[in-house]
Motif scaffolding. Structure first.
Motif, PDB file in Angstrom:
ATOM      1  N   HIS A  84       0.914  -1.170  -0.094  1.00 21.26           N
ATOM      2  CA  HIS A  84       0.086   0.122   0.087  1.00 21.26           C
ATOM      3  C   HIS A  84       0.721   1.191   0.009  1.00 21.26           C
ATOM      4  O   HIS A  84       0.578   2.105  -0.698  1.00 21.26           O
ATOM      5  CB  HIS A  84      -0.774  -0.058   1.206  1.00 21.26           C
ATOM      6  N   TYR A 124       1.239   9.881   6.159  1.00 26.51           N
ATOM      7  CA  TYR A 124       2.693   9.461   5.930  1.00 26.51           C
ATOM      8  C   TYR A 124       3.725  10.454   6.737  1.00 26.51           C
ATOM      9  O   TYR A 124       4.967  10.537   6.190  1.00 26.51           O
ATOM     10  CB  TYR A 124       2.882   9.617   4.496  1.00 26.51           C
ATOM     11  N   HIS A 135       1.299   4.144  -2.936  1.00 24.28           N
ATOM     12  CA  HIS A 135       0.804   5.567  -2.460  1.00 24.28           C
ATOM     13  C   HIS A 135       2.011   6.247  -2.890  1.00 24.28           C
ATOM     14  O   HIS A 135       1.973   7.421  -3.425  1.00 24.28           O
ATOM     15  CB  HIS A 135       0.424   5.596  -1.334  1.00 24.28           C
ATOM     16  N   LEU A 187       0.511   9.873  -3.523  1.00 24.81           N
ATOM     17  CA  LEU A 187      -0.211  10.162  -2.438  1.00 24.81           C
ATOM     18  C   LEU A 187       0.600  10.141  -0.956  1.00 24.81           C
ATOM     19  O   LEU A 187       0.093  10.957  -0.143  1.00 24.81           O
ATOM     20  CB  LEU A 187      -1.404   9.041  -2.260  1.00 24.81           C
ATOM     21  N   ALA A 188       1.539   9.630  -1.111  1.00 22.06           N
ATOM     22  CA  ALA A 188       2.472   9.838   0.222  1.00 22.06           C
ATOM     23  C   ALA A 188       2.622  11.197   0.521  1.00 22.06           C
ATOM     24  O   ALA A 188       3.184  11.507   1.714  1.00 22.06           O
ATOM     25  CB  ALA A 188       3.727   9.013  -0.057  1.00 22.06           C
ATOM     26  N   CYS A 226      -0.952  12.945   2.039  1.00 24.64           N
ATOM     27  CA  CYS A 226      -1.681  12.353   3.099  1.00 24.64           C
ATOM     28  C   CYS A 226      -0.915  12.400   4.448  1.00 24.64           C
ATOM     29  O   CYS A 226       0.316  12.135   4.506  1.00 24.64           O
ATOM     30  CB  CYS A 226      -1.805  10.781   2.961  1.00 24.64           C
TER      31      CYS A 226
END
Length: 81
Positions: A64, A80, A68, A73-74, A77
């Protein structure tokens, strides 16, 4: 954790990294991995009721994170941070 428990956790994480690397070809994500033996340790870092067996699910969790990371996405979000 005992030395044997630490070694088992390190082996599980290394195997998980290799499994994810085998799928993606290389790893771009670089997560910080925290492993706790007790619920007292696990709770403050966001753990729930599955604390003691979490390292068993290392490959799916690393997968996952890798996905990401590749999608960007890391960076967006708070999970992270």
């Amino acid at each position: 954790m005992t030395a044997k428990e630490r070694a088992n956790a390190e082996t599980a994480v290394a195997a998980a990294r290799e499994r994810v690397k085998g799928f993606y070809g290389a790893l771009q994500g670089a997560p910080r991995i925290l492993i706790c033996k007790t619920e007292v340790c696990y709770g403050p870092i966001g753990g729930g009721s599955r604390g003691r067996r979490s390292y068993v699910t290392a490959a799916p969790e690393l997968s996952h994170i890798e996905l990401h990371s590749r999608l960007g996405l890391a960076k967006t979000c708070s999970f992270y941070e």
